[in-house]
Design a protein around this motif. Structure first.
Motif, short mmCIF file in Angstrom:
data_model
loop_
_atom_site.label_atom_id
_atom_site.label_comp_id
_atom_site.label_asym_id
_atom_site.label_seq_id
_atom_site.Cartn_x
_atom_site.Cartn_y
_atom_site.Cartn_z
N THR A 168 3.89 -10.01 -1.01
CA THR A 168 3.47 -11.04 0.02
C THR A 168 2.85 -10.58 1.24
O THR A 168 2.18 -11.25 2.20
CB THR A 168 4.55 -12.15 0.29
N GLY A 169 2.57 -9.15 1.41
CA GLY A 169 2.15 -8.71 2.55
C GLY A 169 0.94 -8.21 2.93
O GLY A 169 0.53 -7.44 3.61
N TYR A 170 0.14 -8.51 1.88
CA TYR A 170 -1.51 -7.99 1.99
C TYR A 170 -1.95 -8.81 2.96
O TYR A 170 -1.88 -10.12 3.21
CB TYR A 170 -2.25 -8.39 0.59
N CYS A 171 -2.99 -7.92 4.05
CA CYS A 171 -3.50 -8.59 5.02
C CYS A 171 -4.69 -7.59 5.22
O CYS A 171 -5.13 -6.54 4.72
CB CYS A 171 -2.42 -8.82 6.31
N ASP A 172 -5.53 -8.20 6.38
CA ASP A 172 -6.63 -7.29 6.88
C ASP A 172 -6.13 -6.23 7.54
O ASP A 172 -5.16 -6.32 8.41
CB ASP A 172 -7.67 -8.26 7.37
N PRO A 173 -6.76 -5.10 7.69
CA PRO A 173 -6.40 -4.01 8.51
C PRO A 173 -6.71 -4.18 9.90
O PRO A 173 -7.63 -4.99 10.21
CB PRO A 173 -7.10 -2.81 7.97
N PRO A 174 -5.80 -3.81 10.83
CA PRO A 174 -5.88 -3.94 12.16
C PRO A 174 -7.19 -3.17 12.60
O PRO A 174 -7.71 -2.42 12.07
CB PRO A 174 -4.65 -3.37 12.88
N ALA B 192 -4.94 -4.49 -6.18
CA ALA B 192 -5.39 -5.77 -5.81
C ALA B 192 -4.20 -6.70 -5.45
O ALA B 192 -3.12 -6.51 -6.34
CB ALA B 192 -6.34 -6.26 -6.42
N PRO B 193 -4.26 -7.61 -4.39
CA PRO B 193 -3.23 -8.60 -4.43
C PRO B 193 -2.86 -9.45 -5.69
O PRO B 193 -4.04 -10.08 -6.11
CB PRO B 193 -3.83 -9.70 -3.41
N PRO B 194 -1.83 -9.29 -6.22
CA PRO B 194 -1.70 -9.66 -7.77
C PRO B 194 -1.40 -11.32 -7.67
O PRO B 194 -1.49 -11.87 -8.79
CB PRO B 194 -0.59 -8.87 -8.19
N ILE B 195 -0.85 -11.52 -6.79
CA ILE B 195 -0.28 -13.01 -6.66
C ILE B 195 -0.78 -14.12 -5.69
O ILE B 195 -1.40 -13.62 -4.63
CB ILE B 195 1.30 -13.31 -6.71
N TYR B 196 -1.09 -15.45 -5.82
CA TYR B 196 -1.57 -16.20 -4.76
C TYR B 196 -0.96 -17.56 -5.09
O TYR B 196 -0.51 -17.79 -6.24
CB TYR B 196 -2.97 -16.24 -4.45
N VAL C 261 -10.06 1.14 5.68
CA VAL C 261 -9.46 1.72 4.46
C VAL C 261 -10.61 1.66 3.49
O VAL C 261 -11.61 0.96 3.27
CB VAL C 261 -8.82 0.31 3.87
N ARG C 262 -10.64 2.99 2.63
CA ARG C 262 -11.79 3.19 1.78
C ARG C 262 -11.93 2.36 0.66
O ARG C 262 -10.97 1.43 0.45
CB ARG C 262 -11.95 4.62 1.46
N GLU C 263 -13.00 2.10 0.17
CA GLU C 263 -13.23 1.26 -0.99
C GLU C 263 -12.59 1.39 -2.15
O GLU C 263 -12.21 2.60 -2.63
CB GLU C 263 -15.14 1.49 -1.49
N GLY C 264 -12.12 0.30 -2.73
CA GLY C 264 -11.17 0.36 -3.98
C GLY C 264 -9.78 0.06 -3.41
O GLY C 264 -8.85 0.10 -4.40
N LEU C 265 -9.32 0.45 -2.21
CA LEU C 265 -8.03 0.27 -1.70
C LEU C 265 -7.77 -1.07 -0.89
O LEU C 265 -8.83 -1.59 -0.18
CB LEU C 265 -7.54 1.54 -0.95
N TYR C 266 -6.57 -1.38 -0.86
CA TYR C 266 -6.31 -2.67 -0.03
C TYR C 266 -5.06 -2.38 1.05
O TYR C 266 -4.49 -1.43 0.88
CB TYR C 266 -5.73 -3.82 -0.96
N TYR C 267 -5.24 -3.16 2.32
CA TYR C 267 -4.22 -2.62 3.21
C TYR C 267 -2.96 -3.52 3.10
O TYR C 267 -3.07 -4.59 2.87
CB TYR C 267 -4.80 -3.00 4.54
#
Length: 306
Positions: A197-203, A226-230, A208-214
């Motif tokens: 539940t902690g995925y968010c935009d980087p400060p 990638a964020p698996p749940i929503y 963050v390079r392409e293909g990764l998530y903050y």
């Protein structure tokens, strides 16, 4: 004379009962008086012990979290109490989340279909779930491999045939096996829940390079998943609203059970032990008082000879 004799005998009796002082030589030993080899050995032992303790503390802190890594908060899990059991309805929903969402990338190599019987599903339901899977078996009489419907004794199917195929499908990242992931991560289900539940935009200032998530809870903050749940990522069979927090809570409960299937039995045995101890300890204490009361309450008196 009789009175004098009594006084003398009494004085002699007190002299006999009086403790005798035995001179004991005092040990005059210090580090400065030790031989050179013993000094070196003690110094080396102290340095090694202090270094080992310091290294253990540093490793614990490095594993626990880095300076930029966010610590997961402690959530009030229903099974966190010393006598609390797992929510088996949540385990059933958590398996549904794993089957429909997580199993596309993550394996559970140490969990078989039979483990679900009596925990989250009935035997007939688990048989129907297992038969949906095509299992490669063999060889047959002609030496050929064949496929068959799954059975209760079969383990959960793997999403990839080997680790290399898993890396190739995930931009070089290897999805970890989830069988013991709750015990393998610091923070347990708190960490897994916070990560999901902690995925968010980087400060600002963080790229963050392409293909990764903050994700601030992941070591390094850049995760390849990638964020698996929503919200409404799936529809529960029992009609429970599939919000993000509910989905994360259910799958974390399922993973806790997968990592510790003896959870409820362990706490049940602990409760039985406490109840048995509440009966045995007073009985043992009473027997101890009964057996030792004669020796503990006796009085020793000196009677001088007449």
């Amino acid at each position: 004379m009789a009175a004098l004799r009594v006084v003398v005998l009494s004085a002699g009796g007190r002299a006999l009962l009086a403790p005798k002082t035995i001179p004991v030589p005092k040990a005059n030993m210090s580090f400065a008086t030790l031989p050179r080899n013993k000094k070196v050995a003690l110094t080396t032992l102290g340095v090694v012990t202090a270094g080992g303790v310091g290294l253990a503390l540093m490793l614990h802190q490095s594993v626990k979290a880095s300076d930029l890594e966010l610590h997961p908060p402690q959530y009030p899990w229903s099974h966190a109490g010393p006598l609390s059991s797992l929510d088996h309805a949540s385990i059933r929903r958590g398996y549904q989340v794993y089957k429909q969402v997580c199993s596309a990338c993550h394996s559970m190599d140490y969990l078989a279909f039979r483990n679900l019987v009596g925990v989250s599903h009935t035997e007939a339901e688990v048989k129907a779930i297992a038969e949906e899977v095509e299992v490669v078996d063999g060889p047959d009489e002609s030496g050929e491999m064949f496929t068959r419907p799954g059975k209760l004794s079969d383990y959960f199917p793997k999403p990839y045939p080997n680790p290399e195929a898993a890396r190739a499908a995930n931009n070089g990242a290897l999805p970890p096996d989830l069988s013991y992931i709750v015990n393998a991560r610091h923070g347990g289900e708190d960490y897994v829940f916070s990560l999901l539940t902690g995925y968010c935009d980087p400060p600002a200032g963080v790229t963050v390079r392409e293909g990764l998530y903050y994700n601030p809870y992941f070591p390094g903050q850049a995760i390849g998943m990638a964020p698996p749940i929503y919200n409404e990522v799936l529809e529960y069979d029992d009609g429970t609203p599939a919000t993000m927090s509910q989905v994360a809570k259910d799958v974390c409960t399922f993973l806790r059970w997968a990592a510790e299937p003896e959870h409820d039995q362990r706490k049940r045995m602990g409760l039985k032990m406490l109840m048995g101890s509440a009966i045995l300890i007073p009985l043992i204490y009473y027997m101890k008082r009964h057996r030792w009361s004669v020796l503990k309450s006796r009085k020793i008196a000196y009677r001088p000879p007449k």
